[in-house]
Motif scaffolding. Structure first.
Motif, PDB file in Angstrom:
ATOM      1  N   ALA A 116      -3.943   6.790  -0.422  1.00 52.08           N
ATOM      2  CA  ALA A 116      -3.200   7.244   1.004  1.00 52.08           C
ATOM      3  C   ALA A 116      -3.201   8.796   0.711  1.00 52.08           C
ATOM      4  O   ALA A 116      -3.165   9.612   1.793  1.00 52.08           O
ATOM      5  N   ARG A 117      -3.123   9.319  -0.523  1.00 45.31           N
ATOM      6  CA  ARG A 117      -2.742  10.812  -0.510  1.00 45.31           C
ATOM      7  C   ARG A 117      -3.987  11.508  -0.408  1.00 45.31           C
ATOM      8  O   ARG A 117      -3.972  12.635   0.052  1.00 45.31           O
ATOM      9  N   HIS A 118      -5.220  11.088  -0.427  1.00 45.05           N
ATOM     10  CA  HIS A 118      -6.256  11.564  -0.348  1.00 45.05           C
ATOM     11  C   HIS A 118      -7.376  11.133   0.915  1.00 45.05           C
ATOM     12  O   HIS A 118      -8.003  11.646   1.453  1.00 45.05           O
ATOM     13  N   SER A 119      -7.301   9.722   0.924  1.00 44.33           N
ATOM     14  CA  SER A 119      -7.945   8.956   2.264  1.00 44.33           C
ATOM     15  C   SER A 119      -9.473   9.415   2.156  1.00 44.33           C
ATOM     16  O   SER A 119      -9.970   9.954   3.350  1.00 44.33           O
ATOM     17  N   ALA A 120     -10.310   9.534   1.000  1.00 46.08           N
ATOM     18  CA  ALA A 120     -11.475   9.795   0.939  1.00 46.08           C
ATOM     19  C   ALA A 120     -12.191   9.053   0.273  1.00 46.08           C
ATOM     20  O   ALA A 120     -12.142   8.486  -1.046  1.00 46.08           O
ATOM     21  N   MET A 121     -13.332   8.120   1.029  1.00 44.58           N
ATOM     22  CA  MET A 121     -14.245   7.467   0.337  1.00 44.58           C
ATOM     23  C   MET A 121     -15.677   7.764   0.768  1.00 44.58           C
ATOM     24  O   MET A 121     -15.990   7.846   1.708  1.00 44.58           O
ATOM     25  N   TYR A 124     -19.300   3.328  -3.921  1.00 47.67           N
ATOM     26  CA  TYR A 124     -18.422   4.432  -3.255  1.00 47.67           C
ATOM     27  C   TYR A 124     -17.668   5.367  -4.251  1.00 47.67           C
ATOM     28  O   TYR A 124     -17.203   4.722  -5.480  1.00 47.67           O
ATOM     29  N   CYS A 125     -17.458   6.372  -4.047  1.00 45.49           N
ATOM     30  CA  CYS A 125     -16.769   7.568  -4.773  1.00 45.49           C
ATOM     31  C   CYS A 125     -15.365   7.497  -4.125  1.00 45.49           C
ATOM     32  O   CYS A 125     -15.362   7.665  -2.808  1.00 45.49           O
ATOM     33  N   PHE A 126     -14.443   7.707  -4.718  1.00 47.88           N
ATOM     34  CA  PHE A 126     -12.973   7.855  -4.298  1.00 47.88           C
ATOM     35  C   PHE A 126     -12.406   8.965  -5.243  1.00 47.88           C
ATOM     36  O   PHE A 126     -12.602   9.153  -6.174  1.00 47.88           O
ATOM     37  N   THR A 127     -11.109   9.415  -4.818  1.00 51.99           N
ATOM     38  CA  THR A 127     -10.230  10.148  -5.457  1.00 51.99           C
ATOM     39  C   THR A 127      -8.880   9.503  -5.541  1.00 51.99           C
ATOM     40  O   THR A 127      -8.311   8.809  -4.398  1.00 51.99           O
ATOM     41  N   THR A 128      -8.309   9.027  -6.977  1.00 52.75           N
ATOM     42  CA  THR A 128      -6.886   8.538  -7.044  1.00 52.75           C
ATOM     43  C   THR A 128      -5.861   9.327  -6.593  1.00 52.75           C
ATOM     44  O   THR A 128      -6.179  10.301  -6.202  1.00 52.75           O
ATOM     45  N   SER A 129      -4.739   8.715  -6.523  1.00 54.20           N
ATOM     46  CA  SER A 129      -3.638   9.394  -6.119  1.00 54.20           C
ATOM     47  C   SER A 129      -3.164  10.666  -6.908  1.00 54.20           C
ATOM     48  O   SER A 129      -2.396  11.464  -6.288  1.00 54.20           O
ATOM     49  N   GLU A 130      -3.561  10.726  -7.848  1.00 49.81           N
ATOM     50  CA  GLU A 130      -3.157  11.982  -8.836  1.00 49.81           C
ATOM     51  C   GLU A 130      -4.370  12.894  -8.922  1.00 49.81           C
ATOM     52  O   GLU A 130      -4.422  13.689  -9.960  1.00 49.81           O
ATOM     53  N   GLY A 131      -5.550  12.605  -8.268  1.00 51.58           N
ATOM     54  CA  GLY A 131      -6.680  13.352  -7.949  1.00 51.58           C
ATOM     55  C   GLY A 131      -7.692  13.355  -9.044  1.00 51.58           C
ATOM     56  O   GLY A 131      -8.703  13.963  -9.021  1.00 51.58           O
ATOM     57  N   HIS A 132      -7.823  12.164  -9.451  1.00 52.51           N
ATOM     58  CA  HIS A 132      -8.917  11.959 -10.564  1.00 52.51           C
ATOM     59  C   HIS A 132     -10.158  11.635  -9.742  1.00 52.51           C
ATOM     60  O   HIS A 132      -9.833  10.805  -8.827  1.00 52.51           O
ATOM     61  N   PRO A 133     -11.283  11.793 -10.201  1.00 59.58           N
ATOM     62  CA  PRO A 133     -12.553  11.078  -9.464  1.00 59.58           C
ATOM     63  C   PRO A 133     -12.891   9.723  -9.992  1.00 59.58           C
ATOM     64  O   PRO A 133     -12.725   9.401 -11.128  1.00 59.58           O
ATOM     65  N   GLY A 134     -13.166   8.985  -8.749  1.00 60.34           N
ATOM     66  CA  GLY A 134     -13.236   7.474  -9.340  1.00 60.34           C
ATOM     67  C   GLY A 134     -14.489   6.912  -8.760  1.00 60.34           C
ATOM     68  O   GLY A 134     -15.000   7.613  -7.616  1.00 60.34           O
ATOM     69  N   TRP A 135     -15.025   5.769  -8.938  1.00 61.16           N
ATOM     70  CA  TRP A 135     -16.380   5.232  -8.489  1.00 61.16           C
ATOM     71  C   TRP A 135     -16.001   3.678  -8.687  1.00 61.16           C
ATOM     72  O   TRP A 135     -15.450   3.136  -9.573  1.00 61.16           O
ATOM     73  N   LEU A 136     -16.621   2.974  -7.400  1.00 60.33           N
ATOM     74  CA  LEU A 136     -16.591   1.520  -7.487  1.00 60.33           C
ATOM     75  C   LEU A 136     -17.818   0.909  -6.957  1.00 60.33           C
ATOM     76  O   LEU A 136     -18.423   1.520  -6.300  1.00 60.33           O
ATOM     77  N   GLN A 137     -18.032  -0.256  -7.685  1.00 57.44           N
ATOM     78  CA  GLN A 137     -18.826  -1.031  -7.023  1.00 57.44           C
ATOM     79  C   GLN A 137     -18.787  -2.238  -6.717  1.00 57.44           C
ATOM     80  O   GLN A 137     -17.820  -3.148  -7.288  1.00 57.44           O
ATOM     81  N   ALA A 138     -19.035  -2.965  -5.483  1.00 60.61           N
ATOM     82  CA  ALA A 138     -18.634  -4.097  -5.200  1.00 60.61           C
ATOM     83  C   ALA A 138     -19.524  -5.381  -5.896  1.00 60.61           C
ATOM     84  O   ALA A 138     -20.600  -5.141  -6.023  1.00 60.61           O
ATOM     85  N   VAL A 139     -18.649  -6.233  -6.569  1.00 57.62           N
ATOM     86  CA  VAL A 139     -19.560  -6.927  -7.238  1.00 57.62           C
ATOM     87  C   VAL A 139     -19.686  -8.347  -6.579  1.00 57.62           C
ATOM     88  O   VAL A 139     -20.574  -8.871  -6.401  1.00 57.62           O
ATOM     89  N   ASN A 140     -18.765  -8.896  -6.007  1.00 47.92           N
ATOM     90  CA  ASN A 140     -18.707 -10.160  -5.380  1.00 47.92           C
ATOM     91  C   ASN A 140     -17.572 -10.402  -4.311  1.00 47.92           C
ATOM     92  O   ASN A 140     -16.537  -9.870  -4.845  1.00 47.92           O
ATOM     93  N   THR A 141     -17.682 -11.005  -3.235  1.00 49.32           N
ATOM     94  CA  THR A 141     -16.618 -11.391  -2.226  1.00 49.32           C
ATOM     95  C   THR A 141     -16.233 -12.697  -2.695  1.00 49.32           C
ATOM     96  O   THR A 141     -16.853 -13.570  -2.974  1.00 49.32           O
ATOM     97  N   LEU A 142     -14.977 -13.087  -2.456  1.00 49.65           N
ATOM     98  CA  LEU A 142     -14.256 -14.433  -2.806  1.00 49.65           C
ATOM     99  C   LEU A 142     -14.211 -15.191  -1.562  1.00 49.65           C
ATOM    100  O   LEU A 142     -13.487 -14.399  -0.480  1.00 49.65           O
ATOM    101  N   ASP A 143     -13.902 -16.445  -1.559  1.00 50.66           N
ATOM    102  CA  ASP A 143     -13.845 -17.152  -0.070  1.00 50.66           C
ATOM    103  C   ASP A 143     -12.274 -17.159   0.392  1.00 50.66           C
ATOM    104  O   ASP A 143     -12.236 -17.093   1.544  1.00 50.66           O
ATOM    105  N   GLN A 168       0.823  -1.210   0.048  1.00 49.95           N
ATOM    106  CA  GLN A 168       0.211  -0.043   0.098  1.00 49.95           C
ATOM    107  C   GLN A 168       0.708   1.274  -0.040  1.00 49.95           C
ATOM    108  O   GLN A 168       1.026   1.981   0.865  1.00 49.95           O
ATOM    109  N   ASP A 169       1.513   1.643  -1.160  1.00 51.38           N
ATOM    110  CA  ASP A 169       2.395   2.899  -1.313  1.00 51.38           C
ATOM    111  C   ASP A 169       1.465   3.949  -1.746  1.00 51.38           C
ATOM    112  O   ASP A 169       0.210   3.815  -1.739  1.00 51.38           O
ATOM    113  N   ALA A 170       2.081   4.900  -1.920  1.00 56.44           N
ATOM    114  CA  ALA A 170       1.652   6.537  -2.376  1.00 56.44           C
ATOM    115  C   ALA A 170       0.954   6.294  -3.545  1.00 56.44           C
ATOM    116  O   ALA A 170      -0.116   7.178  -3.690  1.00 56.44           O
ATOM    117  N   ASP A 171       1.202   5.366  -4.585  1.00 57.14           N
ATOM    118  CA  ASP A 171       0.531   5.479  -5.964  1.00 57.14           C
ATOM    119  C   ASP A 171      -0.609   4.680  -6.135  1.00 57.14           C
ATOM    120  O   ASP A 171      -1.483   4.658  -6.962  1.00 57.14           O
TER     121      ASP A 171
END
Length: 275
Positions: free
Chosen positions: A199-204, A243-262, A181-184
């Motif tokens: 880790a640069r923005h820590s925003a979800m 969840y909405c998040f911000t990438t390490s370079e400041g781009h807006p992102g969005w993710l959706q949980a599809v499935n958890t694995l065993d 879990q580095d800065a990028d």
């Protein structure tokens, strides 16, 4: 010892408490007056504090009257009247009271003069008036209609599988797997299905049940601009979690949980927009 001496000795101690209580009344009243002035100048709750001060003085006056200490009672009454008059005077002279009572004003014309509206004179024509079609005034042009805002440029959009203690970097247009879990790292999955953002923005921002992916870009940008509460990580327990998040370079992102694995892994749908 004569009766006069005995009477003098017994009367002198009685005056001392009366004088001390009188001094206490004066000190208390002076402190109350100073506090009342400060309250009336700065505190919006000044009517309540003024009422409390007045009730305290009324109680003190009643107590002195019951003790039949007429001098102390008269001083308390005088202080009550003084504080009451001073409070009314200060309340009337408050700046906000004067502004509210004055209201909007307009300047009246001086006596004996007639108010005239300002006029502007147009420049005289310098040549003969044009005739024919050219003489007609051009029609006012309506502003050009503006269509919907152009969609944001998609930097990355795909399904990503994360193993436990792994992450991905998405700012280069592809999902680059990282084992630390580095800065990028933009999204990182820890033990127990704990998903971290950059880790640069820590925003979800929680976007669950807020709408489809097609409108997620506007929602994610609004979360950031409005300063909505966010967290550095969230537990992914299944279901329609978005969840909405911000990438390490400041781009807006969005993710959706599809499935958890065993084995502790996770499958997510991720979209990142340029900006």
């Amino acid at each position: 010892m004569s009766a006069a001496d005995h009477s003098r000795e017994t009367s002198e101690p009685a005056r001392s408490p009366d004088r001390s209580s009188l001094v206490a009344n004066l000190v208390t009243a002076a402190a109350g007056f100073v506090s009342l002035v400060q309250v009336l100048r700065a505190d919006p709750w000044w009517p309540l504090w003024g009422l409390i001060t007045a009730l305290a003085l009324v109680g003190l006056l009643a107590y002195r009257l019951r003790q039949r200490r007429w001098l102390a009672a008269s001083v308390s009454l005088g202080l009550l009247l003084l504080l009451g008059g001073g409070g009314v005077l200060l309340a009337v002279t408050r700046p906000d009271h004067r502004a509210a009572s004055a209201g909007p004003t307009t300047a009246a014309p001086a006596a004996g003069t007639t108010a005239t509206a300002p006029t502007t004179s147009a420049p005289p024509p310098t040549g003969p008036a044009p005739t024919g079609p050219a003489a007609t005034a051009p029609a006012a042009t309506a502003p050009a209609a503006t269509g919907p805002a152009a969609p944001a440029t998609v930097l990355f959009s795909d399904v990503v599988q994360l193993g436990k203690k792994t992450g991905v970097e998405l700012d280069r247009g592809r999902a680059e797997r990282r084992n630390t879990q580095d800065a990028d790292v933009d999204v990182y999955l820890d033990w127990g299905y704990i998903l971290y953002s950059s880790a640069r923005h820590s925003a979800m921002y929680d976007d669950s049940n807020k709408g489809p992916e097609q409108d997620a870009d506007a929602r994610c940008r609004d979360y950031r601009e409005s300063g909505q509460q966010s967290f550095a990580h969230h537990y992914i327990g299944g279901g329609n979690q978005q969840y909405c998040f911000t990438t390490s370079e400041g781009h807006p992102g969005w993710l959706q949980a599809v499935n958890t694995l065993d084995d502790g892994g996770l499958i997510i749908k991720v979209t990142v927009w340029r900006g």
